[in-house]
Design an enzyme around this catalytic site. Structure first.
Site, short mmCIF file in Angstrom:
data_model
loop_
_atom_site.label_atom_id
_atom_site.label_comp_id
_atom_site.label_asym_id
_atom_site.label_seq_id
_atom_site.Cartn_x
_atom_site.Cartn_y
_atom_site.Cartn_z
N TYR A 141 -10.58 1.39 5.70
CA TYR A 141 -10.08 0.59 6.83
C TYR A 141 -10.57 1.04 8.21
O TYR A 141 -10.76 0.20 9.08
CB TYR A 141 -8.53 0.58 6.84
CG TYR A 141 -7.93 -0.10 5.65
CD1 TYR A 141 -8.02 -1.47 5.48
CD2 TYR A 141 -7.29 0.64 4.67
CE1 TYR A 141 -7.48 -2.10 4.38
CE2 TYR A 141 -6.75 0.02 3.54
CZ TYR A 141 -6.84 -1.34 3.41
OH TYR A 141 -6.32 -1.95 2.31
N SER A 167 0.83 -1.20 0.00
CA SER A 167 0.00 0.00 0.00
C SER A 167 0.87 1.26 0.00
O SER A 167 2.03 1.23 0.41
CB SER A 167 -0.91 0.01 1.23
OG SER A 167 -1.83 -1.06 1.20
N CYS A 184 -10.82 6.00 28.92
CA CYS A 184 -9.96 6.06 30.11
C CYS A 184 -8.59 5.47 29.77
O CYS A 184 -8.11 4.54 30.43
CB CYS A 184 -10.60 5.30 31.27
SG CYS A 184 -12.20 5.94 31.75
N ASP A 185 -7.97 5.97 28.74
CA ASP A 185 -6.70 5.42 28.27
C ASP A 185 -5.78 6.56 27.88
O ASP A 185 -6.19 7.47 27.17
CB ASP A 185 -6.95 4.49 27.08
CG ASP A 185 -5.76 3.57 26.82
OD1 ASP A 185 -4.65 4.09 26.60
OD2 ASP A 185 -5.96 2.34 26.82
N GLY A 208 -1.94 -0.25 -3.97
CA GLY A 208 -0.73 0.57 -3.92
C GLY A 208 -0.92 1.99 -4.37
O GLY A 208 -0.08 2.84 -4.07
N TYR A 239 16.37 28.40 36.95
CA TYR A 239 15.96 28.58 38.35
C TYR A 239 14.49 28.23 38.57
O TYR A 239 14.11 27.75 39.64
CB TYR A 239 16.23 30.02 38.78
CG TYR A 239 17.70 30.34 38.89
CD1 TYR A 239 18.56 29.53 39.63
CD2 TYR A 239 18.25 31.44 38.24
CE1 TYR A 239 19.92 29.81 39.73
CE2 TYR A 239 19.61 31.74 38.33
CZ TYR A 239 20.43 30.91 39.08
OH TYR A 239 21.77 31.19 39.17
N GLU A 255 -6.34 -3.27 -7.69
CA GLU A 255 -7.15 -3.42 -6.47
C GLU A 255 -6.93 -2.19 -5.58
O GLU A 255 -6.50 -2.30 -4.44
CB GLU A 255 -6.78 -4.70 -5.75
CG GLU A 255 -6.92 -5.95 -6.60
CD GLU A 255 -6.45 -7.21 -5.89
OE1 GLU A 255 -6.09 -7.12 -4.69
OE2 GLU A 255 -6.44 -8.29 -6.51
N SER A 256 -7.23 -1.03 -6.12
CA SER A 256 -6.91 0.23 -5.43
C SER A 256 -8.04 0.64 -4.48
O SER A 256 -8.79 1.58 -4.76
CB SER A 256 -6.63 1.33 -6.46
OG SER A 256 -5.61 0.95 -7.33
N GLY A 257 -8.15 -0.03 -3.35
CA GLY A 257 -9.24 0.25 -2.42
C GLY A 257 -9.11 1.57 -1.71
O GLY A 257 -10.06 2.35 -1.59
#
Length: 624
Positions: free
Chosen positions: A535, A259, A493-494, A296, A405, A345-347
């Site tokens: 994705y 990709s 909470c991460d 790609g 300081y 296959e250029s998704g």
């Protein structure tokens, strides 16, 4: 090349121009020695050949030094001019004797409407689908029943008996199905199942190229890549197909460099290598028809047009297509092989732009500077010394010493606080004093934190997982100058639930002040994340049991707002998310109903003042 006749049709009738005589319009024919070669310009050529005399208003010499046609005469706009040299080059190109038909890899986004739209609008171009699992194959089969009969259904991924059986059933349904061998062992299953079902399969082979993509997305390329067959394995596949009299079934060669291919030079190198393998398969007797270049085609996420970045590419769509076609044509012409159909296959390039994640900044936090107050009398001797040195450095504008300081004073006071020798008020006063000093000398950290209504793990998993950057900007108030810089913190909470890296190498984002702290009444503030259509929706999880966002499907229309909302789906409820984790919401809520009943009893008990205090306390104790 033979002579080329050009015919240019104008959209309007020519104007009745009256042409003056030749000599009365043009300057004298310039002697060749009056203008040096270095000073020569297209205007000189126009005079030399008297183009403005016989050619106006339909012909001229353009700034590139080429003759241009103006199809609308004086009404021709600059972008409507036709460069004759470009026409000649276009017409004299050797050309390509086959066509292109792509497939969309559904793993990029399996949303029903996304896949159906691609099939619908791609049907005139024989656009097909690629599947990498049995569920993806099922949805691809369903959608392609309404697509072009010539569209390819490319079956990639790990394949067991069920997968291959399903692919052969698809072929029985007259879908143009190709089973691509990712592993050599898959061929045995294809041969066995195809005989049982009485189906002649179309087979493809995925080649493991030597060409390697060195970027983050290139891990699947090269000799040690995860997928594909080596040249030795491909030769064994050919031999076995010959033994079973099925070599005519081998019709497609597939490969995938990786990709986000950063440059056309790398692309051409990989395609050229694959084209050599394709031609060798033809020589060995395979009935080859298609070369599938995989994915790609990259997306320029940060707009930098860079070849040295995982989030950018240094080429246009036309550059990409030209590099592929030329690389295949060059090898095939040299080998005397017919040009294959080119498939891709250029998704990412197809669906990245279709989806925009809009989220609200619900609140903001920053380091508040309050009045330092009195704290000197509580300081230890060493901290007091740092305080006095800090004051002296500030008076003398010694900024470097101020920084030293200030840090020393803060650390000594923290140590005192840990030992119980300094109170919280005094520690806060020290923090405020140091912050005031740093702000005065212009090195204070003014970065705020904007809390946004989303989960990064659910909605932008690639940022957390691989550091993928996406364009994020406010979707409104862009007629105002941003007043602050901020990072974005999600609702989980991460500690990883934040966005502190942005395109352009920035560690914060210019934003506007929240009105009413971001609430709806005070004026909601919305941000948008773009180019996340591939994705992100498929990879998002349920960290902290946060569900995904609501989804609104919008189409352009000729209505008053120029758009129409055709579908709106609310995001997952608490019950929906619990069910994903095998919990039954009805059972989870049962203890809550008991608590609510007890709480109501407690309130009733407190209201019955005539009972003794002991009873009320006991009742409360029992309820708790």
């Amino acid at each position: 090349m033979p002579a080329l006749a050009c015919c240019v049709d104008g959209a309007v009738s020519p104007h009745p121009y009256a042409f003056a005589t030749w000599d009365s319009v043009l300057p004298d024919y310039p002697p060749s020695n009056t203008v040096t070669a270095a000073a020569w310009s297209p205007a000189h050529s126009a005079v030399l050949y008297r183009v403005d005399g016989w050619g106006a208003p339909y012909f001229t010499v353009n700034s590139n030094g080429n003759v241009s046609v103006r199809p609308y005469g004086v009404d021709t706009l600059a972008h409507q001019e036709i460069d004759l040299l470009k026409v000649v080059k276009k017409a004299s190109d050797p050309g390509y004797d086959a066509h292109y038909q792509g497939v969309y890899p559904v793993k990029c986004n399996q949303d029903k409407f996304v896949v159906e739209d691609i099939v619908k609008f791609g049907s005139p171009f024989r656009f097909g689908l690629e599947a990498g699992s049995k569920p993806e194959l099922l949805l691809a089969m369903s959608c392609l029943c309404n697509g072009s009969p010539d569209a390819l259904l490319v079956c990639n991924g790990f394949k067991d008996v069920e997968y291959i059986s399903l692919a052969l059933v698809a072929r029985k349904l007259h879908l143009n199905t190709v089973i691509v061998l990712e592993q050599e062992e898959e061929l045995d299953i294809v041969i066995e199942v195809s005989k049982k079902l009485g189906v002649r399969p179309i087979i493809g082979a995925r080649a493991k190229l030597r060409t390697k993509h060195s970027g983050h997305f290139g891990s699947t390329s090269g000799e040690k890549g995860k997928f594909g067959l080596t040249t030795t394995q491909i030769l064994r596949v050919v031999k076995k197909l010959q033994q079973y009299e099925m070599l005519d079934c081998l019709q497609l060669l597939h490969f995938h460099i990786g990709s986000q291919i950063p440059s056309t030079s790398l692309l051409a190198d990989g395609v050229g290598e694959a084209a050599q393998i394709y031609c060798e398969l033809v020589r060995l007797g395979a009935c080859m028809k298609v070369i599938d270049i995989g994915g790609g085609l990259g997306i320029d996420y940060d707009g930098s047009k860079s070849q040295d970045s995982d989030i950018s590419v240094g080429y246009s769509l036309q550059d990409y297509a030209s590099a592929v076609v030329e690389a295949v044509r060059l090898v095939c012409d040299r080998k005397g092989v017919n040009h294959p159909v080119i498939c891709s296959e250029s998704g990412r390039a197809i669906v990245s732009h279709h989806s925009i994640l809009v989220f609200q900044a619900v609140s903001t936090s920053s380091r508040e500077i309050s009045s330092p107050g009195l704290f000197v009398q509580h300081l230890a001797d060493d901290a007091l010394s740092d305080y006095r040195n800090l004051s002296a450095a500030a008076i003398s504008n010694d900024y470097e010493s101020c920084l030293i300081y200030a840090e020393q004073l803060k650390q000594r006071c923290v140590d005192q606080f840990k030992e119980g020798l300094l109170g919280m008020e005094q520690l806060a006063a020290v923090d405020s004093l140091c912050e005031l000093v740093l702000k005065a000398i212009g090195i204070s950290d003014q970065i705020r934190t904007y809390h946004v209504n989303l989960s990064i793990f659910t909605s932008i998993p690639d940022f957390w997982g691989i550091g993928q950057l996406f364009p994020i900007i406010p979707i409104h108030r862009l007629d105002e100058k941003p007043a602050v810089r901020a990072i974005l913190s999600d609702l989980t909470c991460d500690s990883d639930g934040k966005i502190d890296k942005f395109i352009g190498g920035e560690s914060s984002l210019p934003l506007h002040e929240l009105e009413g702290n971001g609430n709806v009444d005070g004026g909601a503030y919305y941000l948008g994340m773009f180019l996340g259509g591939a994705y992100e929706e498929a990879l998002g999880g349920f960290h902290n049991l946060f569900g995904g966002p609501s989804v609104v499907r919008v189409l352009q229309s000729d209505g008053p707002h120029s758009f129409a909302v055709t579908r709106a789906v609310l995001g997952p409820s608490c019950g929906d998310v619990l069910r994903v984790m095998q919990h039954e919401p009805r059972l989870c809520s049962k203890p809550l109903s008991i608590v609510w009943r007890r709480f109501a009893m407690m309130i009733m008990g407190l209201a019955a003042w005539r009972y003794s205090m002991a009873l009320r306390v006991r009742s409360i104790t029992c309820l708790i």
